[in-house]
Design an enzyme around this catalytic site. Sequence first.
Site, PDB file in Angstrom:
ATOM      1  N   ARG A  18      47.935  49.605  28.585  1.00 45.76           N
ATOM      2  CA  ARG A  18      46.952  49.739  28.604  1.00 45.76           C
ATOM      3  C   ARG A  18      46.266  51.134  29.503  1.00 45.76           C
ATOM      4  O   ARG A  18      47.352  51.525  29.566  1.00 45.76           O
ATOM      5  CB  ARG A  18      46.107  48.873  29.968  1.00 45.76           C
ATOM      6  CG  ARG A  18      44.229  48.911  30.134  1.00 45.76           C
ATOM      7  CD  ARG A  18      44.405  47.437  30.747  1.00 45.76           C
ATOM      8  NE  ARG A  18      42.864  47.534  31.885  1.00 45.76           N
ATOM      9  CZ  ARG A  18      42.379  47.801  32.668  1.00 45.76           C
ATOM     10  NH1 ARG A  18      43.309  46.837  33.931  1.00 45.76           N
ATOM     11  NH2 ARG A  18      41.590  47.625  33.175  1.00 45.76           N
ATOM     12  N   PHE A  49      42.340  56.389  35.809  1.00 44.07           N
ATOM     13  CA  PHE A  49      42.338  55.378  36.840  1.00 44.07           C
ATOM     14  C   PHE A  49      43.298  54.274  36.609  1.00 44.07           C
ATOM     15  O   PHE A  49      44.298  54.643  37.927  1.00 44.07           O
ATOM     16  CB  PHE A  49      41.581  53.783  36.083  1.00 44.07           C
ATOM     17  CG  PHE A  49      40.907  53.176  37.024  1.00 44.07           C
ATOM     18  CD1 PHE A  49      40.731  52.407  38.336  1.00 44.07           C
ATOM     19  CD2 PHE A  49      41.987  51.664  36.652  1.00 44.07           C
ATOM     20  CE1 PHE A  49      40.528  52.065  39.056  1.00 44.07           C
ATOM     21  CE2 PHE A  49      41.766  50.512  36.866  1.00 44.07           C
ATOM     22  CZ  PHE A  49      41.233  50.056  38.474  1.00 44.07           C
ATOM     23  N   GLN A  93      48.885  50.968  32.847  1.00 46.41           N
ATOM     24  CA  GLN A  93      49.536  49.548  32.184  1.00 46.41           C
ATOM     25  C   GLN A  93      50.497  49.222  31.632  1.00 46.41           C
ATOM     26  O   GLN A  93      50.402  49.869  30.599  1.00 46.41           O
ATOM     27  CB  GLN A  93      48.735  48.776  32.793  1.00 46.41           C
ATOM     28  CG  GLN A  93      49.223  47.584  32.820  1.00 46.41           C
ATOM     29  CD  GLN A  93      47.583  46.166  33.616  1.00 46.41           C
ATOM     30  OE1 GLN A  93      46.716  46.550  33.876  1.00 46.41           O
ATOM     31  NE2 GLN A  93      48.229  44.835  32.742  1.00 46.41           N
ATOM     32  N   ASN A 135      48.113  41.868  38.203  1.00 44.96           N
ATOM     33  CA  ASN A 135      47.828  40.870  38.275  1.00 44.96           C
ATOM     34  C   ASN A 135      46.666  40.896  37.311  1.00 44.96           C
ATOM     35  O   ASN A 135      46.224  40.748  36.520  1.00 44.96           O
ATOM     36  CB  ASN A 135      47.906  40.004  39.478  1.00 44.96           C
ATOM     37  CG  ASN A 135      46.587  40.478  40.226  1.00 44.96           C
ATOM     38  OD1 ASN A 135      45.442  41.298  40.096  1.00 44.96           O
ATOM     39  ND2 ASN A 135      46.186  40.911  41.798  1.00 44.96           N
ATOM     40  N   PHE A 166      51.393  48.702  37.201  1.00 47.63           N
ATOM     41  CA  PHE A 166      50.776  49.926  36.599  1.00 47.63           C
ATOM     42  C   PHE A 166      51.450  51.150  37.528  1.00 47.63           C
ATOM     43  O   PHE A 166      51.610  50.999  38.636  1.00 47.63           O
ATOM     44  CB  PHE A 166      49.086  49.416  36.548  1.00 47.63           C
ATOM     45  CG  PHE A 166      48.467  48.909  38.239  1.00 47.63           C
ATOM     46  CD1 PHE A 166      48.165  50.267  38.828  1.00 47.63           C
ATOM     47  CD2 PHE A 166      47.940  47.891  38.363  1.00 47.63           C
ATOM     48  CE1 PHE A 166      47.519  50.005  39.618  1.00 47.63           C
ATOM     49  CE2 PHE A 166      47.907  47.517  39.778  1.00 47.63           C
ATOM     50  CZ  PHE A 166      47.201  48.696  39.859  1.00 47.63           C
ATOM     51  N   LEU A 192      40.981  48.977  44.909  1.00 48.57           N
ATOM     52  CA  LEU A 192      42.191  48.221  44.568  1.00 48.57           C
ATOM     53  C   LEU A 192      42.746  47.832  46.121  1.00 48.57           C
ATOM     54  O   LEU A 192      44.237  46.314  45.809  1.00 48.57           O
ATOM     55  CB  LEU A 192      43.003  48.652  44.070  1.00 48.57           C
ATOM     56  CG  LEU A 192      42.172  49.161  42.641  1.00 48.57           C
ATOM     57  CD1 LEU A 192      44.006  49.657  41.592  1.00 48.57           C
ATOM     58  CD2 LEU A 192      41.694  48.243  41.695  1.00 48.57           C
ATOM     59  N   HIS A 216      46.307  44.280  45.474  1.00 53.84           N
ATOM     60  CA  HIS A 216      47.148  44.976  44.119  1.00 53.84           C
ATOM     61  C   HIS A 216      49.038  45.146  45.294  1.00 53.84           C
ATOM     62  O   HIS A 216      48.418  45.742  46.180  1.00 53.84           O
ATOM     63  CB  HIS A 216      46.824  45.461  43.301  1.00 53.84           C
ATOM     64  CG  HIS A 216      46.029  45.514  42.146  1.00 53.84           C
ATOM     65  ND1 HIS A 216      46.103  44.723  41.088  1.00 53.84           N
ATOM     66  CD2 HIS A 216      44.956  45.511  42.784  1.00 53.84           C
ATOM     67  CE1 HIS A 216      45.558  44.337  40.159  1.00 53.84           C
ATOM     68  NE2 HIS A 216      44.485  44.435  40.972  1.00 53.84           N
TER      69      HIS A 216
END
Length: 466
Positions: free
Chosen positions: A56, A61, A64, A103, A115, A124, A128
């Site tokens: 990903r 941003f 991942q 998660n 990530f 976030l 996280h």
Amino acid sequence: MSNIYNLEPVTKGKVLLSTTHGDIEIELWAKEIPKATRNFVQLCLEGYYDNTIFHRLVKGFCIQGGDPTGSGTGGESIYGSDFVDEFHQRLKFNRRGLLAMANNGEPNSNSSQFFITLGETPELQKKHTIFGKVSGNTIFNVLRMAELETDNDERPLEPPSIKKTEILNNPFDDIIPRESNRKAAEKKAEKKKKSQMKATKNFKLLSFGDEAEEDEAEVHQVSTKIGKIASAHDKSSDPKLSKEVAVSHDQLQADREKIKTQALEIKDKIKKELEVKPVVAGNTMKQDKLDALKLESEKLLNDIKGIGKEEQLEAKKEAIKDDHLNTEEKETLNKFRRDLKEIKQQQADKKKTKPDREKQTMLALAEFTAKLKQSAAQTDESTQLTEDLVGEEEEDLLNSINLFSHSIVDVERKAKVKDANVVDDDTYEIIDPRHPINKRKRDKKKGSRSGGKPEDSKWKRSKLLT
């Protein structure tokens, strides 16, 4: 940016990710975030992330990875299940290059996926777990990966992958890497291949290799023609050779079981015979030990019953001890014991004759009270005589002189508190001679005595001295 770095705690532990776009050095906060760091380090040691892709990519941003399936739904932690989130007040999503746990959108659902941030991501925070950061110039390799093209599902068209992981500084000395399922499967496959491989004979190594190779070829041809080797019972039609088995398989098993049971029974019998029976104590033990044990048992019984027959026990002991002595030695020893008994008896008599101190005090008290009663009776008689002989004044005087006619009364003394404002003979004033006010008062008094100022008096004294 330097202010941001100063706020972050000191790292402990370092990991190197070798990717298709260059190396990425990651420093870990093992002390502040122990669970997530331990999970990441152990998975790296086990080679869990080897040959996995970054599935990903969201530009500006994060990027991942950490899923061995590459789908974004797989991954497992070292704890066997998802583990809890960990937060620290000095770790915030305020810059790029931060390593955090991914998660499934719910709290405490961390597994193996992680990530790396590509910018500030304050949304976030508290969702996280941050457990590391990209260090040095390796951040530019991450930015190179961030420039890759993606499809509509945020998946890179040419996804970068992790070739291998290396632990540069392990913060946990007690980690023991497990054997990964993938490696175990590979080992099993290799074993199967080895077992399936057939051994080939190399006839060239032999001096008669050509002849042996020809013989082997002939044997192979014959075996292929005949097929499976069969016995004469199966092939021949002779009535004497029966095709049925002499002993069935079930019967063989039953016979084996019988043999086993018989063997066990024999073993049990041998064990029972070999077991040592308890030997009679009198035959093995020495006589003196037996006597000592008997005496101890008798003493214990007497103590339980409340009977102190120590003399009898001592006599028995002496009789046992004296067995090995001569007649003369026995006589001298008996004499010594008699003398010792007499001395002990004398000491005991002295103790008995000695009166207790408590009894003595009680007797003295009783004598004293008797005397008091006698004196009180005498005073009564004297008062009757004085009534007849003397007047009232002399009677009062006698009563005051007589000690036993008065009763003792406990008078409580009340503490008198003196008033500080009342001045009497007992009052006194404390004056500190070093205080400036007291010094002035003294100087004034001296001046009044001399009739002038204190300076004048000082001057006169100095003049006289000169």
